[in-house]
Design a protein around this motif. Structure first.
Motif, PDB file in Angstrom:
ATOM      1  N   VAL A 160      11.843 -16.445  11.362  1.00  0.00           N
ATOM      2  CA  VAL A 160      12.296 -15.777  10.151  1.00  0.00           C
ATOM      3  C   VAL A 160      11.090 -15.452   9.281  1.00  0.00           C
ATOM      4  CG1 VAL A 160      13.748 -15.957   8.095  1.00  0.00           C
ATOM      5  CG2 VAL A 160      14.475 -17.028  10.234  1.00  0.00           C
ATOM      6  N   GLU A 161      11.055 -14.232   8.774  1.00  0.00           N
ATOM      7  CA  GLU A 161      10.008 -13.822   7.835  1.00  0.00           C
ATOM      8  C   GLU A 161      10.565 -13.942   6.421  1.00  0.00           C
ATOM      9  OE1 GLU A 161       6.908 -13.044   8.525  1.00  0.00           O
ATOM     10  OE2 GLU A 161       7.204 -13.299  10.684  1.00  0.00           O
TER      11      GLU A 161
ATOM     12  N   HIS B 161       6.038 -15.568  -2.063  1.00  0.00           N
ATOM     13  CA  HIS B 161       4.947 -15.583  -1.089  1.00  0.00           C
ATOM     14  C   HIS B 161       5.523 -15.532   0.336  1.00  0.00           C
ATOM     15  CE1 HIS B 161       2.219 -16.346  -4.330  1.00  0.00           C
ATOM     16  NE2 HIS B 161       2.783 -17.501  -4.638  1.00  0.00           N
ATOM     17  N   HIS B 162       5.214 -14.488   1.046  1.00  0.00           N
ATOM     18  CA  HIS B 162       5.751 -14.305   2.391  1.00  0.00           C
ATOM     19  C   HIS B 162       5.142 -15.316   3.358  1.00  0.00           C
ATOM     20  CE1 HIS B 162       7.064  -9.855   1.701  1.00  0.00           C
ATOM     21  NE2 HIS B 162       7.285 -10.619   0.657  1.00  0.00           N
ATOM     22  N   ARG B 163       5.977 -15.814   4.250  1.00  0.00           N
ATOM     23  CA  ARG B 163       5.473 -16.657   5.331  1.00  0.00           C
ATOM     24  C   ARG B 163       6.499 -16.648   6.465  1.00  0.00           C
ATOM     25  NH1 ARG B 163       7.871 -20.783   2.197  1.00  0.00           N
ATOM     26  NH2 ARG B 163       8.848 -22.475   3.402  1.00  0.00           N
ATOM     27  N   SER B 164       6.048 -17.072   7.631  1.00  0.00           N
ATOM     28  CA  SER B 164       6.893 -17.076   8.818  1.00  0.00           C
ATOM     29  C   SER B 164       7.430 -18.483   9.059  1.00  0.00           C
ATOM     30  CB  SER B 164       6.091 -16.606  10.032  1.00  0.00           C
ATOM     31  OG  SER B 164       6.877 -16.643  11.190  1.00  0.00           O
ATOM     32  N   ILE B 165       8.715 -18.572   9.402  1.00  0.00           N
ATOM     33  CA  ILE B 165       9.384 -19.847   9.648  1.00  0.00           C
ATOM     34  C   ILE B 165       9.939 -19.850  11.067  1.00  0.00           C
ATOM     35  CG2 ILE B 165      11.353 -21.287   9.045  1.00  0.00           C
ATOM     36  CD1 ILE B 165       9.168 -21.485   7.035  1.00  0.00           C
ATOM     37  N   TYR B 166       9.653 -20.904  11.798  1.00  0.00           N
ATOM     38  CA  TYR B 166      10.189 -21.064  13.147  1.00  0.00           C
ATOM     39  C   TYR B 166      11.424 -21.951  13.079  1.00  0.00           C
ATOM     40  CZ  TYR B 166      10.700 -22.679  17.961  1.00  0.00           C
ATOM     41  OH  TYR B 166      11.204 -22.996  19.193  1.00  0.00           O
TER      42      TYR B 166
ATOM     43  N   SER C 273      15.303  -3.365   2.659  1.00  0.00           N
ATOM     44  CA  SER C 273      14.656  -4.296   3.580  1.00  0.00           C
ATOM     45  C   SER C 273      15.260  -5.679   3.373  1.00  0.00           C
ATOM     46  CB  SER C 273      13.143  -4.333   3.315  1.00  0.00           C
ATOM     47  OG  SER C 273      12.548  -5.437   3.954  1.00  0.00           O
ATOM     48  N   ILE C 274      15.655  -6.338   4.459  1.00  0.00           N
ATOM     49  CA  ILE C 274      16.271  -7.649   4.336  1.00  0.00           C
ATOM     50  C   ILE C 274      15.295  -8.647   3.731  1.00  0.00           C
ATOM     51  CG2 ILE C 274      17.106  -9.614   5.686  1.00  0.00           C
ATOM     52  CD1 ILE C 274      18.583  -7.736   7.460  1.00  0.00           C
ATOM     53  N   ARG C 275      14.042  -8.588   4.117  1.00  0.00           N
ATOM     54  CA  ARG C 275      13.060  -9.534   3.604  1.00  0.00           C
ATOM     55  C   ARG C 275      12.865  -9.372   2.100  1.00  0.00           C
ATOM     56  NH1 ARG C 275       7.155  -9.885   6.306  1.00  0.00           N
ATOM     57  NH2 ARG C 275       7.042  -7.797   5.433  1.00  0.00           N
ATOM     58  N   GLY C 276      13.068  -8.163   1.579  1.00  0.00           N
ATOM     59  CA  GLY C 276      12.875  -7.909   0.162  1.00  0.00           C
ATOM     60  C   GLY C 276      14.114  -8.129  -0.684  1.00  0.00           C
ATOM     61  N   MET C 277      15.231  -8.531  -0.078  1.00  0.00           N
ATOM     62  CA  MET C 277      16.461  -8.738  -0.842  1.00  0.00           C
ATOM     63  C   MET C 277      16.403 -10.084  -1.559  1.00  0.00           C
ATOM     64  SD  MET C 277      19.206  -7.315   1.990  1.00  0.00           S
ATOM     65  CE  MET C 277      20.643  -7.948   1.116  1.00  0.00           C
TER      66      MET C 277
END
Length: 487
Positions: free
Chosen positions: A238-239, A248-253, A313-317
């Motif tokens: 997940v981003e 702050h954007h980051r990636s989650i496993y 954008s889903i990440r920006g919601m």
């Protein structure tokens, strides 16, 4: 003075502004308060109080969260009332007035606060006076610059990270007995009358195995985990974006175990919640973000929001928009949120708190009757404790892995590049999304209790010398006096 927080949807529903239609009134409000939750401070005659209202609008344009704006609004409105009681305003306040306000908040108000809360108040006041300086409303801030010996608005108190982590047995007891409604022996508890145990257990597992904060995992959407695809993925990545702390954007496993525990909830409980919520969702569909299709491999959504067709954008919601997002399936409206409650809406933080306290009561009751008191802490668990547990377990594992790699290579020391790439602290920092390595570093002290090493060292000394702690202290004092006499 009266403090309000804007909500365009409420204005549109009310339709009571004289001379304006509901849409016209909401457009006027949207220009003045561009973000839902923007504070508005009105005088007794219902006129905007300046310059605070303009500052609130700037905070909204700077995309400050509604939570932050609310806290800033309460602090600065209290400061303004405090100054007005002295016949002053924001421009004429002195350093003594600000310090008197601080002392009043800490010691004299009807409801006092602690140093940590005052530091948040100080941040709000500092932000306000930066705005006043930019606008030319004041020539300088009413307090002097900080020095080594003198602080500005902050308390100067360094608060240590409070880490409350769980052992495996405690976590399983919390997840299965507290949230899952099982008996302490793992069997069914036929007296359990809780609500949605599969959802709650899945949320615990997701929080533990990803280390996400509650505002991150509780606002996840189905397409972010690939749960609208067929077949469903075993694991997911997940981003995080707008819902992460500070944006702050980051990636989650998301590992397979967490995904697997979602299945009972998705197959058994969630369809039932959605079916019962159809009447409510249909009634409120004008206030929802009705999504008609997914785009860019599930990274974007397209649908109708406030009467307009938009693509997001889903990440920006942000969380507010995620709670409104529903998907038109042909058989009804299906919320896009992963975890939902009554009415089909995304469960809020207060909703999760109610579930947490209910689980706490079940844990205490089961411990009292089943002799499992060692699994229940003195204070109620927080969802953030699962994040601390994730950080500590991952740090321990990566540290052991790094030590094992060093031994396997049979090198006196690894190269600097290998050390930087495999540094456990840096890896955990990236996973947790900490802005500074110093925050992650605080977890080290919980890996091993340093006081235990001190006890062991003195125990070996006393065993060899036959001395007690008092003897050691007395000898140390005598040696110190002798050294002083020689000096």
């Amino acid at each position: 003075m009266h403090l309000f927080f804007t909500d365009v949807r409420t204005v549109r529903k009310a339709d009571v502004v004289p001379g304006l239609s509901a849409s016209e009134a909401s457009d006027v409000l949207a220009r003045f308060a561009p973000v839902p939750g923007t504070p508005v401070l009105l005088s007794e005659s219902m006129w905007p109080v300046e310059p605070l209202c303009t500052w609130f609008r700037e905070l909204a344009l700077d995309r400050r969260s509604p939570k932050t704006m609310r806290a800033y609004a309460y602090t600065t409105s209290m400061l303004l009332r405090f100054l007005q009681a002295r016949g002053l305003d924001l421009a004429s306040a002195s350093e003594a007035d600000i310090q008197d306000f601080r002392r009043w908040r800490l010691d004299e108000a009807e409801r006092t606060i602690g140093e940590a809360a005052w530091d948040r108040d100080g941040a709000a006041i500092g932000c306000l006076y930066k705005f006043l300086l930019r606008q030319g409303l004041v020539e300088r801030r009413p307090w002097r610059a900080a020095t080594r010996r003198r602080r500005t608005l902050s308390s100067g108190t360094r608060r240590d990270l409070r880490v409350r982590h769980m052992e495996l047995e405690q976590y399983l007891y919390c997840r299965d007995v507290g949230f899952g409604g099982l008996a302490p022996d793992g069997g069914l508890d036929h007296g359990f009358r809780g609500w949605r145990p599969h959802r709650n257990r899945a949320a615990c597992e997701l929080a533990l195995l990803t280390g996400m904060r509650i505002q991150e995992w509780s606002t996840l959407l189905l397409p972010e985990l690939g749960l609208l695809d067929a077949p469903r993925p075993r694991a997911a990545e997940v981003e995080l974006g707008a819902c992460a702390k500070g944006g702050h954007h980051r990636s989650i496993y998301v590992p397979g175990d967490a995904m697997e525990l979602l299945d009972p909830y998705l197959l058994l409980e969630r369809p039932e919640i959605v079916a019962k919520a159809q009447r409510t969702l249909r009634r409120d569909h004008r206030d929802l973000f009705v999504i008609t299709r997914l785009e860019a491999d599930g990274a974007k959504v397209r649908g109708v929001l406030e009467g307009r067709t938009v693509t997001r954008s889903i990440r920006g919601m942000d969380p507010r928009l995620r709670r409104m997002a529903v998907r038109e399936t042909g058989d009804g409206l299906d919320p896009l949120a992963l975890f939902i409650g009554p009415g089909g809406r995304m469960l809020t933080t207060s909703g999760w708190d109610r579930a947490r306290w209910a689980a706490w009561k079940r844990m205490k009751t089961a411990a009292a009757t089943g002799g499992m008191g060692s699994q229940v802490p003195h204070r109620c668990w927080l969802f953030h404790d699962l994040r601390h547990t994730f950080a500590l377990r991952l740090l321990i594992y990566l540290t052991r892995l790094a030590l094992g790699d060093g031994r396997a290579q049979q090198l006196p020391m690894v190269t600097l590049l290998d050390h930087m790439n495999g540094n456990p602290l840096l890896q955990v920092q990236r996973r947790l999304g900490h802005a500074s390595p110093a925050t992650t570093y605080r977890y080290i002290r919980y890996l091993k209790d340093p006081m235990r090493d001190v006890d062991e060292a003195f125990r070996a000394w006393t065993a060899a010398a036959g001395a007690s702690y008092a003897d050691i202290a007395r000898t140390t004092m005598i040696l110190g006096d002798a050294d002083a006499a020689q000096g």
